[in-house]
Design a protein around this motif. Structure first.
Motif, PDB file in Angstrom:
ATOM      1  N   LEU A   1      -4.627  26.874   7.917  1.00  0.00           N
ATOM      2  CA  LEU A   1      -5.544  25.888   7.359  1.00  0.00           C
ATOM      3  C   LEU A   1      -5.822  26.216   5.905  1.00  0.00           C
ATOM      4  CD1 LEU A   1      -8.177  25.534  10.257  1.00  0.00           C
ATOM      5  CD2 LEU A   1      -6.058  24.250   9.893  1.00  0.00           C
ATOM      6  N   GLN A   2      -6.147  25.185   5.159  1.00  0.00           N
ATOM      7  CA  GLN A   2      -6.512  25.404   3.766  1.00  0.00           C
ATOM      8  C   GLN A   2      -7.764  26.271   3.712  1.00  0.00           C
ATOM      9  OE1 GLN A   2      -4.915  24.532   1.121  1.00  0.00           O
ATOM     10  NE2 GLN A   2      -3.531  22.871   1.718  1.00  0.00           N
ATOM     11  N   SER A   3      -7.781  27.188   2.764  1.00  0.00           N
ATOM     12  CA  SER A   3      -8.895  28.136   2.689  1.00  0.00           C
ATOM     13  C   SER A   3     -10.223  27.466   2.335  1.00  0.00           C
ATOM     14  CB  SER A   3      -8.577  29.224   1.662  1.00  0.00           C
ATOM     15  OG  SER A   3      -8.314  28.642   0.389  1.00  0.00           O
ATOM     16  N   TYR A   4     -10.133  26.281   1.723  1.00  0.00           N
ATOM     17  CA  TYR A   4     -11.385  25.610   1.357  1.00  0.00           C
ATOM     18  C   TYR A   4     -12.159  25.114   2.572  1.00  0.00           C
ATOM     19  CZ  TYR A   4      -8.955  21.195   2.291  1.00  0.00           C
ATOM     20  OH  TYR A   4      -8.287  20.167   2.902  1.00  0.00           O
ATOM     21  N   ILE A   5     -11.584  25.221   3.749  1.00  0.00           N
ATOM     22  CA  ILE A   5     -12.254  24.725   4.951  1.00  0.00           C
ATOM     23  C   ILE A   5     -13.631  25.352   5.118  1.00  0.00           C
ATOM     24  CG2 ILE A   5     -11.395  26.432   6.618  1.00  0.00           C
ATOM     25  CD1 ILE A   5     -11.388  22.681   7.286  1.00  0.00           C
ATOM     26  N   GLY A   6     -13.738  26.622   4.691  1.00  0.00           N
ATOM     27  CA  GLY A   6     -15.017  27.304   4.825  1.00  0.00           C
ATOM     28  C   GLY A   6     -16.072  26.802   3.870  1.00  0.00           C
ATOM     29  N   LYS A   7     -15.667  26.019   2.861  1.00  0.00           N
ATOM     30  CA  LYS A   7     -16.622  25.498   1.901  1.00  0.00           C
ATOM     31  C   LYS A   7     -17.223  24.160   2.324  1.00  0.00           C
ATOM     32  CE  LYS A   7     -16.927  27.185  -1.802  1.00  0.00           C
ATOM     33  NZ  LYS A   7     -17.905  28.187  -2.298  1.00  0.00           N
ATOM     34  N   LEU A   8     -16.737  23.633   3.450  1.00  0.00           N
ATOM     35  CA  LEU A   8     -17.298  22.363   3.940  1.00  0.00           C
ATOM     36  C   LEU A   8     -18.618  22.662   4.649  1.00  0.00           C
ATOM     37  CD1 LEU A   8     -14.022  20.711   5.285  1.00  0.00           C
ATOM     38  CD2 LEU A   8     -15.098  20.439   3.050  1.00  0.00           C
ATOM     39  N   TYR A   9     -19.642  22.797   3.864  1.00  0.00           N
ATOM     40  CA  TYR A   9     -20.921  23.333   4.331  1.00  0.00           C
ATOM     41  C   TYR A   9     -21.537  22.491   5.454  1.00  0.00           C
ATOM     42  CZ  TYR A   9     -25.663  25.180   4.151  1.00  0.00           C
ATOM     43  OH  TYR A   9     -26.871  25.749   4.473  1.00  0.00           O
ATOM     44  N   ASP A  10     -21.324  21.182   5.438  1.00  0.00           N
ATOM     45  CA  ASP A  10     -21.954  20.310   6.437  1.00  0.00           C
ATOM     46  C   ASP A  10     -21.088  20.062   7.668  1.00  0.00           C
ATOM     47  OD1 ASP A  10     -24.418  19.766   5.127  1.00  0.00           O
ATOM     48  OD2 ASP A  10     -23.343  18.467   3.715  1.00  0.00           O
ATOM     49  N   LEU A  11     -19.899  20.654   7.689  1.00  0.00           N
ATOM     50  CA  LEU A  11     -18.989  20.402   8.804  1.00  0.00           C
ATOM     51  C   LEU A  11     -19.559  20.974  10.106  1.00  0.00           C
ATOM     52  CD1 LEU A  11     -16.198  19.077   9.212  1.00  0.00           C
ATOM     53  CD2 LEU A  11     -15.229  21.383   9.196  1.00  0.00           C
ATOM     54  N   LYS A  12     -19.625  20.115  11.143  1.00  0.00           N
ATOM     55  CA  LYS A  12     -20.183  20.531  12.433  1.00  0.00           C
ATOM     56  C   LYS A  12     -19.158  20.442  13.563  1.00  0.00           C
ATOM     57  CE  LYS A  12     -24.852  19.001  11.214  1.00  0.00           C
ATOM     58  NZ  LYS A  12     -25.993  18.106  11.543  1.00  0.00           N
TER      59      LYS A  12
ATOM     60  N   PHE B   1     -19.194  16.211   2.002  1.00  0.00           N
ATOM     61  CA  PHE B   1     -20.213  15.812   2.975  1.00  0.00           C
ATOM     62  C   PHE B   1     -19.642  15.643   4.384  1.00  0.00           C
ATOM     63  CE2 PHE B   1     -21.646  14.114  -1.135  1.00  0.00           C
ATOM     64  CZ  PHE B   1     -22.846  14.792  -1.250  1.00  0.00           C
ATOM     65  N   LEU B   2     -18.410  16.027   4.553  1.00  0.00           N
ATOM     66  CA  LEU B   2     -17.740  15.818   5.835  1.00  0.00           C
ATOM     67  C   LEU B   2     -18.445  16.582   6.953  1.00  0.00           C
ATOM     68  CD1 LEU B   2     -15.180  14.209   6.583  1.00  0.00           C
ATOM     69  CD2 LEU B   2     -13.941  16.379   6.584  1.00  0.00           C
ATOM     70  N   GLN B   3     -18.659  15.899   8.096  1.00  0.00           N
ATOM     71  CA  GLN B   3     -19.301  16.522   9.253  1.00  0.00           C
ATOM     72  C   GLN B   3     -18.342  16.659  10.430  1.00  0.00           C
ATOM     73  OE1 GLN B   3     -22.971  14.590  10.320  1.00  0.00           O
ATOM     74  NE2 GLN B   3     -23.749  14.607   8.230  1.00  0.00           N
ATOM     75  N   ARG B   4     -17.329  15.824  10.455  1.00  0.00           N
ATOM     76  CA  ARG B   4     -16.369  15.888  11.561  1.00  0.00           C
ATOM     77  C   ARG B   4     -14.965  15.805  10.997  1.00  0.00           C
ATOM     78  NH1 ARG B   4     -15.629  11.568  16.570  1.00  0.00           N
ATOM     79  NH2 ARG B   4     -13.959  12.699  17.632  1.00  0.00           N
ATOM     80  N   LEU B   5     -14.112  16.735  11.437  1.00  0.00           N
ATOM     81  CA  LEU B   5     -12.726  16.774  10.970  1.00  0.00           C
ATOM     82  C   LEU B   5     -11.811  17.071  12.150  1.00  0.00           C
ATOM     83  CD1 LEU B   5     -10.639  16.756   8.675  1.00  0.00           C
ATOM     84  CD2 LEU B   5     -11.131  19.200   8.323  1.00  0.00           C
ATOM     85  N   CYS B   6     -10.876  16.193  12.388  1.00  0.00           N
ATOM     86  CA  CYS B   6      -9.918  16.377  13.480  1.00  0.00           C
ATOM     87  C   CYS B   6      -8.530  16.567  12.886  1.00  0.00           C
ATOM     88  CB  CYS B   6      -9.935  15.178  14.417  1.00  0.00           C
ATOM     89  SG  CYS B   6      -8.802  15.357  15.817  1.00  0.00           S
ATOM     90  N   LEU B   7      -7.916  17.734  13.145  1.00  0.00           N
ATOM     91  CA  LEU B   7      -6.588  18.087  12.633  1.00  0.00           C
ATOM     92  C   LEU B   7      -5.605  18.360  13.769  1.00  0.00           C
ATOM     93  CD1 LEU B   7      -7.824  20.591   9.909  1.00  0.00           C
ATOM     94  CD2 LEU B   7      -7.100  18.231   9.515  1.00  0.00           C
ATOM     95  N   SER B   8      -5.943  18.037  14.972  1.00  0.00           N
ATOM     96  CA  SER B   8      -5.150  18.440  16.138  1.00  0.00           C
ATOM     97  C   SER B   8      -3.780  17.775  16.144  1.00  0.00           C
ATOM     98  CB  SER B   8      -5.916  18.083  17.423  1.00  0.00           C
ATOM     99  OG  SER B   8      -6.098  16.685  17.512  1.00  0.00           O
ATOM    100  N   GLY B   9      -2.852  18.456  16.861  1.00  0.00           N
ATOM    101  CA  GLY B   9      -1.529  17.886  17.070  1.00  0.00           C
ATOM    102  C   GLY B   9      -0.615  17.910  15.867  1.00  0.00           C
ATOM    103  N   ASN B  10      -0.935  18.724  14.863  1.00  0.00           N
ATOM    104  CA  ASN B  10      -0.085  18.812  13.670  1.00  0.00           C
ATOM    105  C   ASN B  10       0.696  20.129  13.659  1.00  0.00           C
ATOM    106  OD1 ASN B  10      -0.611  16.313  12.093  1.00  0.00           O
ATOM    107  ND2 ASN B  10      -2.723  17.031  12.183  1.00  0.00           N
ATOM    108  N   ASP B  11       1.555  20.272  12.656  1.00  0.00           N
ATOM    109  CA  ASP B  11       2.437  21.444  12.593  1.00  0.00           C
ATOM    110  C   ASP B  11       2.006  22.421  11.514  1.00  0.00           C
ATOM    111  OD1 ASP B  11       4.041  20.456  14.636  1.00  0.00           O
ATOM    112  OD2 ASP B  11       5.296  19.303  13.252  1.00  0.00           O
ATOM    113  N   PHE B  12       0.705  22.528  11.256  1.00  0.00           N
ATOM    114  CA  PHE B  12       0.223  23.466  10.247  1.00  0.00           C
ATOM    115  C   PHE B  12       0.517  24.903  10.666  1.00  0.00           C
ATOM    116  CE2 PHE B  12      -3.503  20.296  10.107  1.00  0.00           C
ATOM    117  CZ  PHE B  12      -2.720  19.357   9.449  1.00  0.00           C
ATOM    118  N   VAL B  13       0.834  25.743   9.703  1.00  0.00           N
ATOM    119  CA  VAL B  13       0.942  27.184   9.928  1.00  0.00           C
ATOM    120  C   VAL B  13      -0.410  27.840   9.685  1.00  0.00           C
ATOM    121  CG1 VAL B  13       2.038  29.316   9.163  1.00  0.00           C
ATOM    122  CG2 VAL B  13       3.383  27.198   9.319  1.00  0.00           C
TER     123      VAL B  13
END
Length: 1457
Positions: free
Chosen positions: A1095-1106, A1081-1093
């Motif tokens: 993103l997890q592929s499931y990100i596209g399944k967060l249907y309500d993310l705005k 049910f996540l609508q807001r996700l902040c991942l800034s300032g990290n050392d990711f190479v």
């Protein structure tokens, strides 16, 4: 009078037609009558030679009066006209007075030079004759009708001649032999002596034989002559005569006028019924200029609306103390006038039945009042001359009394007190105003009110029309009456009830109501007559009644009774400023709204600029808008301001504007505020102090010792019902004008002190005034120096309840210097203080005699206190304490008994080490703020059962946390030194927000976090030691917002149980929520300032993310497909980002919302990635534009939809119009009126210098102008792209960037129906791009290139949605992804923008897919972004910042010009 031996009376010349019988009859009789008083009257025959002509000219020159007799044959005589020219010449020189007589002519009819005989004369001569004829015939004269008595008429002419001779000085009339008189005789001639007055020549009394002869002709004049010598009125003493001319015989009014004029009065007479709008203002002005009004009542007087209108005006002037009335009852009984009896009253009701004017009550009131005054009856047998003499003497007596007064222009009417002349708006005379002035917005208000009255329904409706004073209730009611009164047999507009009750008892109003409704058709009534006594008659017909300006409920009780007398289908309208009065009477209420901006501007301009609408320009236009804004849509305020400014110079407008916010016409509100009781006035004081204050807060300040009392609620409701305040959203508001009214008065009821000088110099306030003070509000922002306060400044203010010392220049009070000092301390023995607010309080504690027993709110921010007060004092009513940034505060033990405290703010109290244990007694405490209490190391063990918000931010010495309340909903632990959360955290089942930002020592989260069912927002930003985030994903299944930025993670935490191989299967909207068990049910996700190479592929399944933020992820190389509802995506500063998924976002139908994607400073993006970004933005734009077109209902729609930016140097090729530099000028082809036109696409390539100085905000805007051949144009400004950094961060942009934006632009001129090819014209478009920080250009930024295209809806809009659904289905069966074509494959057709093939969105279909569907999609182009084109309309956008991101979500506004 005796004349000198050689003296002869000046001659009178008579000009008449020579061939008419007049010379032998009428003219001869005038000549003989004049000769009898030794006045030589010349009436020669037509001259036969030059000598005769010269003699006639000489006689005219010697004459002082000329009588011109106009008859039917007058213009046939050339000689008459020649004489008339000479007469006109002498008249213009002031040497001759002319008396025109119209002998049996209707006015001046028949007097023209169009007869055939004039053709033989020189046209220039005819022109001169015509001018003379016009000039003399327009002079006031006498009419002799066929039925007139010639002998009486001639007598009047002789009297007029005599009156004029009286005014001629003797020395001008002495004949030529005067030179032979002795020097002594010459010296005896007194300048200014009248011919018929008194003279002393040679020391002897000379008898006036001529005067005696005139008296013998008409002895009634002799009495008046004696008045002439005894009284000489000033020129401004004027008399107005009101009468019905057709009801009096020819001579009566004329004799009164003659007698008054002989004395020297200026007399206004008007006996003609005016045409609509004719002479009304002029005659009303003459009434206002007069000192005495003579009202002649006759039997048919009430047949004339004009007579009655003048009578109402006369009474109004009398009520204002400007006019005295002398009534004359001409052959009519005074009782008939006063009680409207007999034919006199019947004629009034007949007139009412015909005209239905809303003046009926004023007419009835005026007739009753003036008819009851002492006057002069004239019966058949009474001698007319005797009556006239008495009338003239009465006028003289009144005038003498007026002259003796100190202020002769003001005097009181009988049995009246002084009346104010301040306009209230509710009582103004709207009679002519309704027909002459427009009412802006009235049609809508009328329609809304008519709907409530249900005129088409045979049900009884009683509607209350309510609103603040001056909003237009009376006007609306009167216009409603004018429109609907003829639909009812019985109608009654009872206007101005509140004002009438100053002069009458309520029972009189009821009697009047019944009389008018029944048109006097029932037995004689008295003030005891009730509805019940005439109920049978009342129930015979429906009624339409207006009860205007009701101020008390007992008025409705008397006027409406128990309502059982009202026949079904009747309509009653009640206007009032107090909604509570309508309870028990009204079926519904209609609140008259204030004017909107357009209506207010039109109303102001109409009254300020010569009755013209929208006429100002230049500076006056700007000033007008400021004044209109000041009035806040209040109609009466707008009118009063406009009338004051009308015709004034620009300098006056500016000067008045400086004062307009500090002064106001208090009469609009004075009545409403004067009617308040003491408790309501107290509430008013509070609202002035706490404008826009919280309703509960104000109720607490009002409350008595009994905290459960409902009395404050009742008082607030009473004020809201009176429209003095409004309660909305839990806040108490006051109309801006009313607030200025109160503040402008300084202190209504002397209850408030606004000026610091009043406190600084308390000796200026006496004891009585000091006792009346309820509040002190001191804004120290204008004080430049230091002020030392006397220790006794407040001691006499026994009733002081509210004290506030602050500085408005610094809302946070942190930068202000302490200006108010108390070097010797101060005494404060007051027992009733409820609110004590003193910024930078200079003492270490409150005075020892401070009594907090009634204290509700204590605010001492930025103070020097160490202890609140000595010892512990009872504070049973204390609810709010604010001691923020009192850095010397050591303890709070003084508040140990504040058991009812609800809010405690201790932010920035850096010396506070602990909270007292007795704080646990604060069972009502809801909010506790300990931010920045750096010495606080722990909290006492307790359970504050009501605490909902606890703020421990930046308590850097706090290492352990234990919950102190299980009711917590918001918990801020950011910036503390805690290492973990205790197991007891699971007891916080109401917790919604948990803030752990920058908890650098935090190592892990407890698994029990998942038991917090209410948790929606978790902030873990900057928690760099946090290790087990992925292990607590079950704890996050209820989250709506998760911030895990800058935690130093090298790979994105697995916060979702969906695995990567699940992403490509069953990819339909219905399956999204069920396959993601973590943060679904996540609508807001902040991942800034990290050392990711990645993103997890499931990100596209967060249907309500705005909202998704990955900015400054320096190692991020690729992006998977993003969720479909995403509105905001920020990848700013992802230096390593090279590729993105194709499609970037799954193109699924979602709600119509704007989209902003930011790829700034992503310098490694490859071309495929850029093409994918552009393709998605294009598709999303077209989808939203089409949706906007479907939702379009006319008017003008302007809305920013989508936009993106990324590093680059070129404008994409599909932009049909491109240019180098910031300016693009083009000529668009015709057919801009095509109703498929939906918006525009804009592009700008911006070169940045790197660091942007101190700027942390950037906005790329485009100023557009579309000009048509007919001269009309559209102007607007829109934002192509923008973002900002936090205030402590300098914005840094590298290289150049491409900005692309789409916006709608629908105009009802082009979307009102079918295409109109004939109406299409060529259009010139000018677009200029610029880079600003929101206010001014950013130095160093340069627009390299720009582009523009027009966007059209697809021909088959319906198929767009179905195609998208098919795309969704195909994607559900996708296994692998195929690269999209490059931007070179996108076609550019003329000026029509279209997408390339569907591969922009689709991936290759696996072997088992529906190939036929694939083929059909390949053959169908996505014609989603066609382009073409485009009076004066000006539009603008602004943007508000998105939370903590770089991009800014657009918010549009527009205006017309």
């Amino acid at each position: 009078m005796d004349y000198p031996t050689s003296y002869k009376l000046p001659p009178v010349f008579i000009n008449s037609h020579v061939g008419d019988f007049l010379r032998g009859g009428f003219v001869h009789q005038i000549q003989e009558a004049l000769n009898r008083i030794e006045v030589n009257a010349y009436a020669d025959e037509e001259p036969t030679g030059e000598e005769s002509e010269d003699l006639t000219q000489e006689r005219i020159e010697k004459s002082r009066i000329a009588i011109v007799v106009f008859s039917s044959r007058y213009t046939e005589s050339r000689w008459c006209l020649e004489e008339l020219v000479k007469i006109k010449e002498r008249m213009e020189q002031g040497k001759l007075t002319v008396i025109p007589i119209f002998y049996k002519l209707e006015g001046g009819s028949g007097l023209n030079l169009e007869n055939p005989g004039m053709r033989d004369f020189d046209p220039e001569k005819v022109k001169i004759w015509n001018e003379a004829l016009d000039s003399v015939s327009c002079t006031m004269g006498y009419h002799l009708y066929k039925s007139s008595d010639e002998s009486r008429f001639i007598t009047n002419i002789v009297k007029e001649v005599k009156r004029l001779l009286i005014q001629i000085p003797v020395e001008e009339c002495v004949n030529e032999s005067h030179d032979s008189l002795s020097e002594q005789q010459k010296d005896a001639s007194v300048d200014g002596e009248s011919v018929l007055g008194e003279a002393e020549l040679s020391g002897e009394s000379i008898k006036d034989e001529a005067n005696e002869r005139v008296d013998s002709v008409n002895e009634e004049v002799s009495t008046s002559s004696t008045l002439v010598s005894s009284y000489k009125p000033p020129p401004d003493h004027k008399v107005f005569i009101n009468f019905l001319g057709t009801d009096l015989h020819d001579g009566f009014v004329g004799h009164i006028v003659e007698a008054l004029e002989k004395v020297g009065f200026n007399v206004y007479v008007d006996e003609e019924e005016p045409q609509p709008g004719d002479l009304t203002e002029l005659l009303f002005k003459r009434i206002e200029e007069s000192r005495v009004a003579v009202v002649i009542f006759s039997s048919r007087y009430t047949e004339s609306t004009w007579c009655l209108d003048k009578l109402v005006k006369i009474k109004e002037c009398m009520d204002e103390g400007k006019l005295l009335i002398i009534p004359i009852f001409y052959k009519v009984k005074q009782l008939q006038v006063k009680q409207l009896e007999g034919n006199f009253g019947v004629r009034l009701w007949n007139l009412w039945r015909i005209h239905r004017g809303h003046q009926i009550i004023k007419c009835k009131e005026a007739l009753e009042y003036v008819g009851g005054m002492r006057g002069f009856p004239f019966e058949e047998l009474r001698l007319e001359s005797e009556l006239i003499t008495s009338i003239v003497q009465e006028v003289i007596d009144h005038m003498i009394k007026i002259s003796a007064r100190k202020n002769p222009s003001l005097f009181h009417s009988p049995q009246r007190g002084e009346s104010t002349q301040l306009p209230t708006g509710e009582d103004e005379n709207h009679d002519t105003y309704l027909n002459e002035h427009p009412f802006f917005g009235i049609d809508l208000r009328m329609q809304q009110l008519e709907q409530k009255l249900e005129f088409d329904n045979n049900e009884t409706r009683i509607i209350g029309v309510v609103g603040m004073p001056g909003v237009g209730k009376t006007t609306l009611a009167m216009m409603l009456h004018e429109k609907w009164n003829r639909n009812f047999v019985r109608c009654m507009p009872l206007m101005g009830i509140r004002k009438m009750l100053n002069d009458h008892e309520p029972a009189w109003l009821r009697k009047t109501l019944l009389e008018v409704l029944l048109e006097g058709n029932f037995p004689v009534t008295n003030n005891e007559t009730t509805h019940e006594s005439v109920k049978d008659k009342l129930l015979q017909a429906k009624v339409f009644v207006i009860l205007d300006d009701v101020s008390e409920k007992k008025q409705l009780d008397i006027l409406l009774g128990n309502l059982d007398w009202i026949k079904k289908g009747s309509k009653i309208v009640i206007t009032t400023c107090d909604k509570s009065l309508l309870e028990g009477f009204a079926n519904d209420t209609y609140v008259v709204p204030l004017l909107n901006d357009k209506e207010a501007f039109q109303l102001f301009c109409y009254h300020a600029f010569d009755d013209k609408i929208n006429s100002p320009s230049g500076t006056f236009l700007t000033l007008s808008r400021v004044y209109v804004d000041y009035a806040r849509g209040h109609p009466l305020a707008l009118i009063l301001l406009a009338i004051e400014l009308r015709g004034k110079e620009e300098a006056y407008w500016k000067h008045r504007l400086e004062k307009v916010t500090h002064s106001y016409d208090t009469s609009i509100w004075r009545f409403s505020t004067d009617q308040l009781n003491e408790q309501q006035k107290d509430v008013f004081d509070i609202i002035y102090f706490f404008i826009s204050g919280d309703e509960y807060f104000i109720r607490c300040l009002l409350g008595s010792e009994d905290s459960d009392t409902t009395e404050p609620v009742s008082v607030l409701k009473d004020l809201a019902d009176k429209f003095l305040i409004t309660i909305s959203g839990g806040r108490v508001e006051m109309n801006d004008l009313l607030y200025r009214f109160g503040k402008g008065l300084g202190s209504p009821w002397r209850r408030r002190l606004w000026n610091y000088n009043d406190i600084y110099s308390p000796k200026e306030i006496n004891t009585v005034e000091a006792n009346n003070v309820r509040g002190v509000l001191l804004d120290m922002s204008k004080v430049t120096g230091k002020i030392d306060l006397e220790s006794t400044a407040f001691t006499n203010m026994d009733n002081l309840r509210y004290l506030k010392v602050f500085d408005s220049n610094c809302p946070r009070q942190c930068k202000t210097k302490c200006k108010l000092h108390v070097p010797n301390g101060f005494k404060f023995p007051l027992k009733g203080v409820r609110y004590f607010h003193w910024v930078k309080f200079p003492l270490e504690e409150l005075p020892p005699d401070f009594s907090p027993g009634t204290l509700v709110d204590l605010r001492l921010p930025y103070s020097n206190i160490e202890h609140v007060w000595k010892d512990v004092k009872a504070t049973p009513r204390l609810k709010w304490v604010d001691l923020r940034h009192s850095s010397k505060l050591l303890d709070l033990s003084a508040l140990s008994k504040a058991e009812n405290l609800q809010r405690l703010i201790l932010e920035g109290c850096t010396n506070l080490k602990e909270l007292p244990r007795k704080i646990q007694k604060m069972k009502s405490l809801v909010f506790l703020n300990l931010r920045g209490c750096i010495r606080l190391s722990s909290l006492p063990l307790m359970n504050l059962i009501s605490l909902k918000t606890l703020i421990l931010s930046d308590c850097t010495n706090l290492e352990e946390f234990q919950p102190i309340s299980e009711s917590l909903e918001v918990l801020h632990l950011d910036g503390t030194a805690i290492k973990g959360l205790p197991p007891a955290i699971k007891n916080l089942q109401r917790l919604v927000l948990l803030n752990l930002k920058n908890c650098k020592m935090l190592e892990c989260l407890p698994n029990c976090l998942g038991e917090l069912k209410a948790l929606e927002e978790l902030i873990l930003s900057g928690c760099s030691r946090l290790e087990n985030l992925s292990n607590v994903k079950e704890s996050m299944k209820h989250l709506l917002s998760l911030l895990i930025d800058s935690i130093g993670a090298k790979e994105m935490p697995n916060i979702c149980q969906a695995s990567a191989d699940m992403v490509l299967h069953s990819f339909g909207p219905s399956s999204w929520p069920c396959v993601v068990s973590g943060v679904s049910f996540l609508q807001r996700l902040c991942l800034s300032g990290n050392d990711f190479v990645s993103l997890q592929s499931y990100i596209g399944k967060l249907y309500d993310l705005k909202w998704l933020d990955v900015k400054d992820c320096k190692k991020l190389r690729s992006l998977p497909m993003l969720p479909p509802k995403l509105q905001y995506f920020d990848a700013h500063g992802c230096d390593s980002l090279e590729s993105v998924a194709t499609p970037l976002v799954l193109p699924v139908l979602t709600e119509q919302t704007s989209v902003r994607f930011n790829f700034s400073n992503c310098n490694k993006l490859d071309q495929d990635a850029k093409d994918s970004i552009i393709s998605y933005i294009q598709w999303k734009s077209q989808f939203l534009l089409d949706s906007t077109l479907f939702r379009y209902n006319g008017g003008f729609v302007f809305e920013a939809l989508t936009g993106t930016c990324f590093p680059g140097w070129e404008v994409p090729a599909w932009f049909s119009h491109q240019s180098s530099g910031p300016l693009l000028e083009i000529k668009l082809r015709p057919h801009l009126c095509d109703n498929r036109f939906t918006g525009i696409a804009l592009c700008a390539v911006i070169l940045f210098p790197g660091h942007l100085g101190r700027s942390n905000r950037l906005v790329v805007t485009c100023n557009c102008v579309f000009k048509y051949e007919d001269g009309s144009c559209i102007r607007f400004s829109c934002t192509v792209g923008s973002w900002n950094e936090p205030s402590n961060t300098v914005l840094k942009l590298e290289s150049s960037h491409v900005f692309i934006g789409y916006t709608t632009m629908l105009d009802n001129k082009k979307h009102g129906g079918k295409d109109n090819e004939e109406g299409c014209t060529l259009t010139d478009a000018s677009l200029e791009f610029q880079v600003t920080d929101g206010t001014e250009d950013v130095v160093g930024c340069r627009v390299l290139n720009c582009g523009f295209s027009l966007v059209y809806a697809s021909d088959e809009r319906e198929n767009t949605c179905s195609d998208a659904k098919r795309i969704e289905k195909i994607l559900g069966e996708t296994k692998t992804l195929e690269k999209s074509p490059s931007h070179d494959d996108i076609q550019n057709e003329s000026s029509c923008l279209t997408l390339g093939t569907e591969e922009n969105f689709l991936t290759e279909v696996e072997s088992g897919a529906n190939l036929s569907l694939r083929e059909s999609l390949e053959n169908k182009r996505a014609d989603t972004l066609s382009v073409e084109s485009g009076g004066e309309i000006t539009l603008s956008f602004d943007h508000e910042n998105t939370s903590s991101g770089n991009l800014e979500k657009p918010e549009m506004s527009y205006f017309w010009s």
